[in-house]
Motif scaffolding. Structure first.
Motif: not given
Length: 356
Positions: A80-90, A95-100, A139-143
């Motif tokens: 779970l920690m690893a996918i959080c890191k990879v998702f955030y870095n991607h 340039n995909i904005s994430l809410k806080a 919608h911003l990260i293709k399947v």
């Protein structure tokens, strides 16, 4: 309000493990086993340990050591920690904005450990689905790119694998025929597209299949395999054998289209025989080999076997008897439901073609 997403265990039917070596593979996900990840907003970002799989309290030191010897340093928190890191870095890199807002992630799974059913990537896939919905960026990260993110997360924790499992799980319960070339080798299609090419087949092409597994962890993998290093070193036997392993997946596609299940069964047996020649019995493990001798071929890296009984009920009964005598669990496979839709409505995928 919280989110809950599910991903299903994967069976590698044909071509395994050529997806890591520039080959093809045919795989699908099953409804029998799955992982569920839950995400809820919270005052702080928390990755919640599972009460069993991430056990950190033990009655004694010997029991701690015994647990590590039988199951290793595993658990879902690291995934779970690893996918959080990879998702955030991607998202940052694209340039995909994430809410806080912050969240708590938790998970559960009923996938048998070390059974070759891709239990780790199932947890990661379900978690990625939660993150995509929580941050409203689906919608911003293709399947087609999501299997890459899942694989990258697993690499973060030292898991060596190819893309076929992750593609099957991202598409949510669908059969796949995949022509995979991982980033370790030819980059032609990945450089051009950044993902694979997927081709659906009719779900009615699916024959009855049976899953056989040991309730105790597999002994596969206790002996280190030199196959990958030999591939990297240009070993002609390994390179030519991987091409041979890929061919049954290509031929299996045709067999499915023709509903030639006798030919499909032959290809399954051939796939295992080729793999056995490359890896050797010590790497595959005695329990895995015993299961295959009772049935057909590995679902993945070992630990479970998928069997096809083209001769009907009498053959199924013989299979059940052989498995019972050997002490293995056997059950008919249920295909997991598809979760994808397109402009025409629900799409039921049964197969995919990955060409990278």
């Amino acid at each position: 309000m919280g989110l809950e997403r599910r991903a299903y265990a994967r069976v590698g039917l044909l071509g395994n493990p050529s997806d890591m070596y520039g080959g093809w593979a045919l795989s699908f996900t099953i409804a029998d086993f799955s992982a569920t990840v839950r995400l809820r907003p919270s005052p702080e970002l928390l990755i919640q340990p599972h009460p069993h799989h991430d056990l950190v309290a033990f009655p004694s030191l010997p029991q701690l050591v015994s647990r590590l010897q039988s199951e290793g340093y595993y658990g879902g928190v690291r995934l779970l920690m690893a996918i959080c890191k990879v998702f955030y870095n991607h998202c940052i890199q694209n340039n995909i904005s994430l809410k806080a807002e912050k969240f708590t992630l938790s998970y559960d799974t009923n996938i048998p450990r070390q059974a070759g059913l891709s239990g780790s990537s199932t947890i990661v896939c379900a978690a990625l689905s939660c993150l995509l919905n929580f941050y409203d960026v689906s919608h911003l990260i293709k399947v087609e790119m999501r299997p890459n993110l899942i694989l990258n997360a697993e690499k973060e924790v030292g898991i060596v694998a190819g893309l076929q499992d992750r593609v099957a799980q991202v598409y949510g319960g669908d059969w796949f025929i995949c022509l995979c070339i991982t980033q370790d080798f030819s980059q032609e299609h990945m450089d051009k597209l950044g993902h694979g090419i997927y081709m659906p087949l009719d779900v009615n092409l699916l024959p009855p299949l049976y899953l056989i597994y040991a309730e105790n962890p597999s002994d596969s993998g206790k002996v280190h395999s030199s196959v990958r290093q030999r591939w990297l070193d240009g070993d002609e036997f390994i390179i030519s054998s991987m091409k041979e392993v890929a061919q049954p997946a290509f031929d299996g596609h045709k067999a499915l289209l023709q509903k030639d299940y006798t030919e499909l069964a032959r290809l399954m047996n051939k796939n295992f025989d080729l793999r056995r020649e490359m890896f050797g019995d010590d790497v595959l493990g005695s329990v895995n080999i015993k299961m295959v001798e009772a049935a057909s071929k590995f679902t993945g890296s070992g630990g479970a076997v998928v069997a096809l009984c083209p001769d009907g009920d009498s053959q199924v009964e013989l299979l059940r008897k052989a498995c019972q005598e050997a002490g293995f669990v056997v059950q008919q496979v249920k295909v997991a439901p598809s979760v994808l839709t397109d402009a025409r409505g629900a799409v039921k995928f049964i197969s995919f073609l990955v060409e990278r």
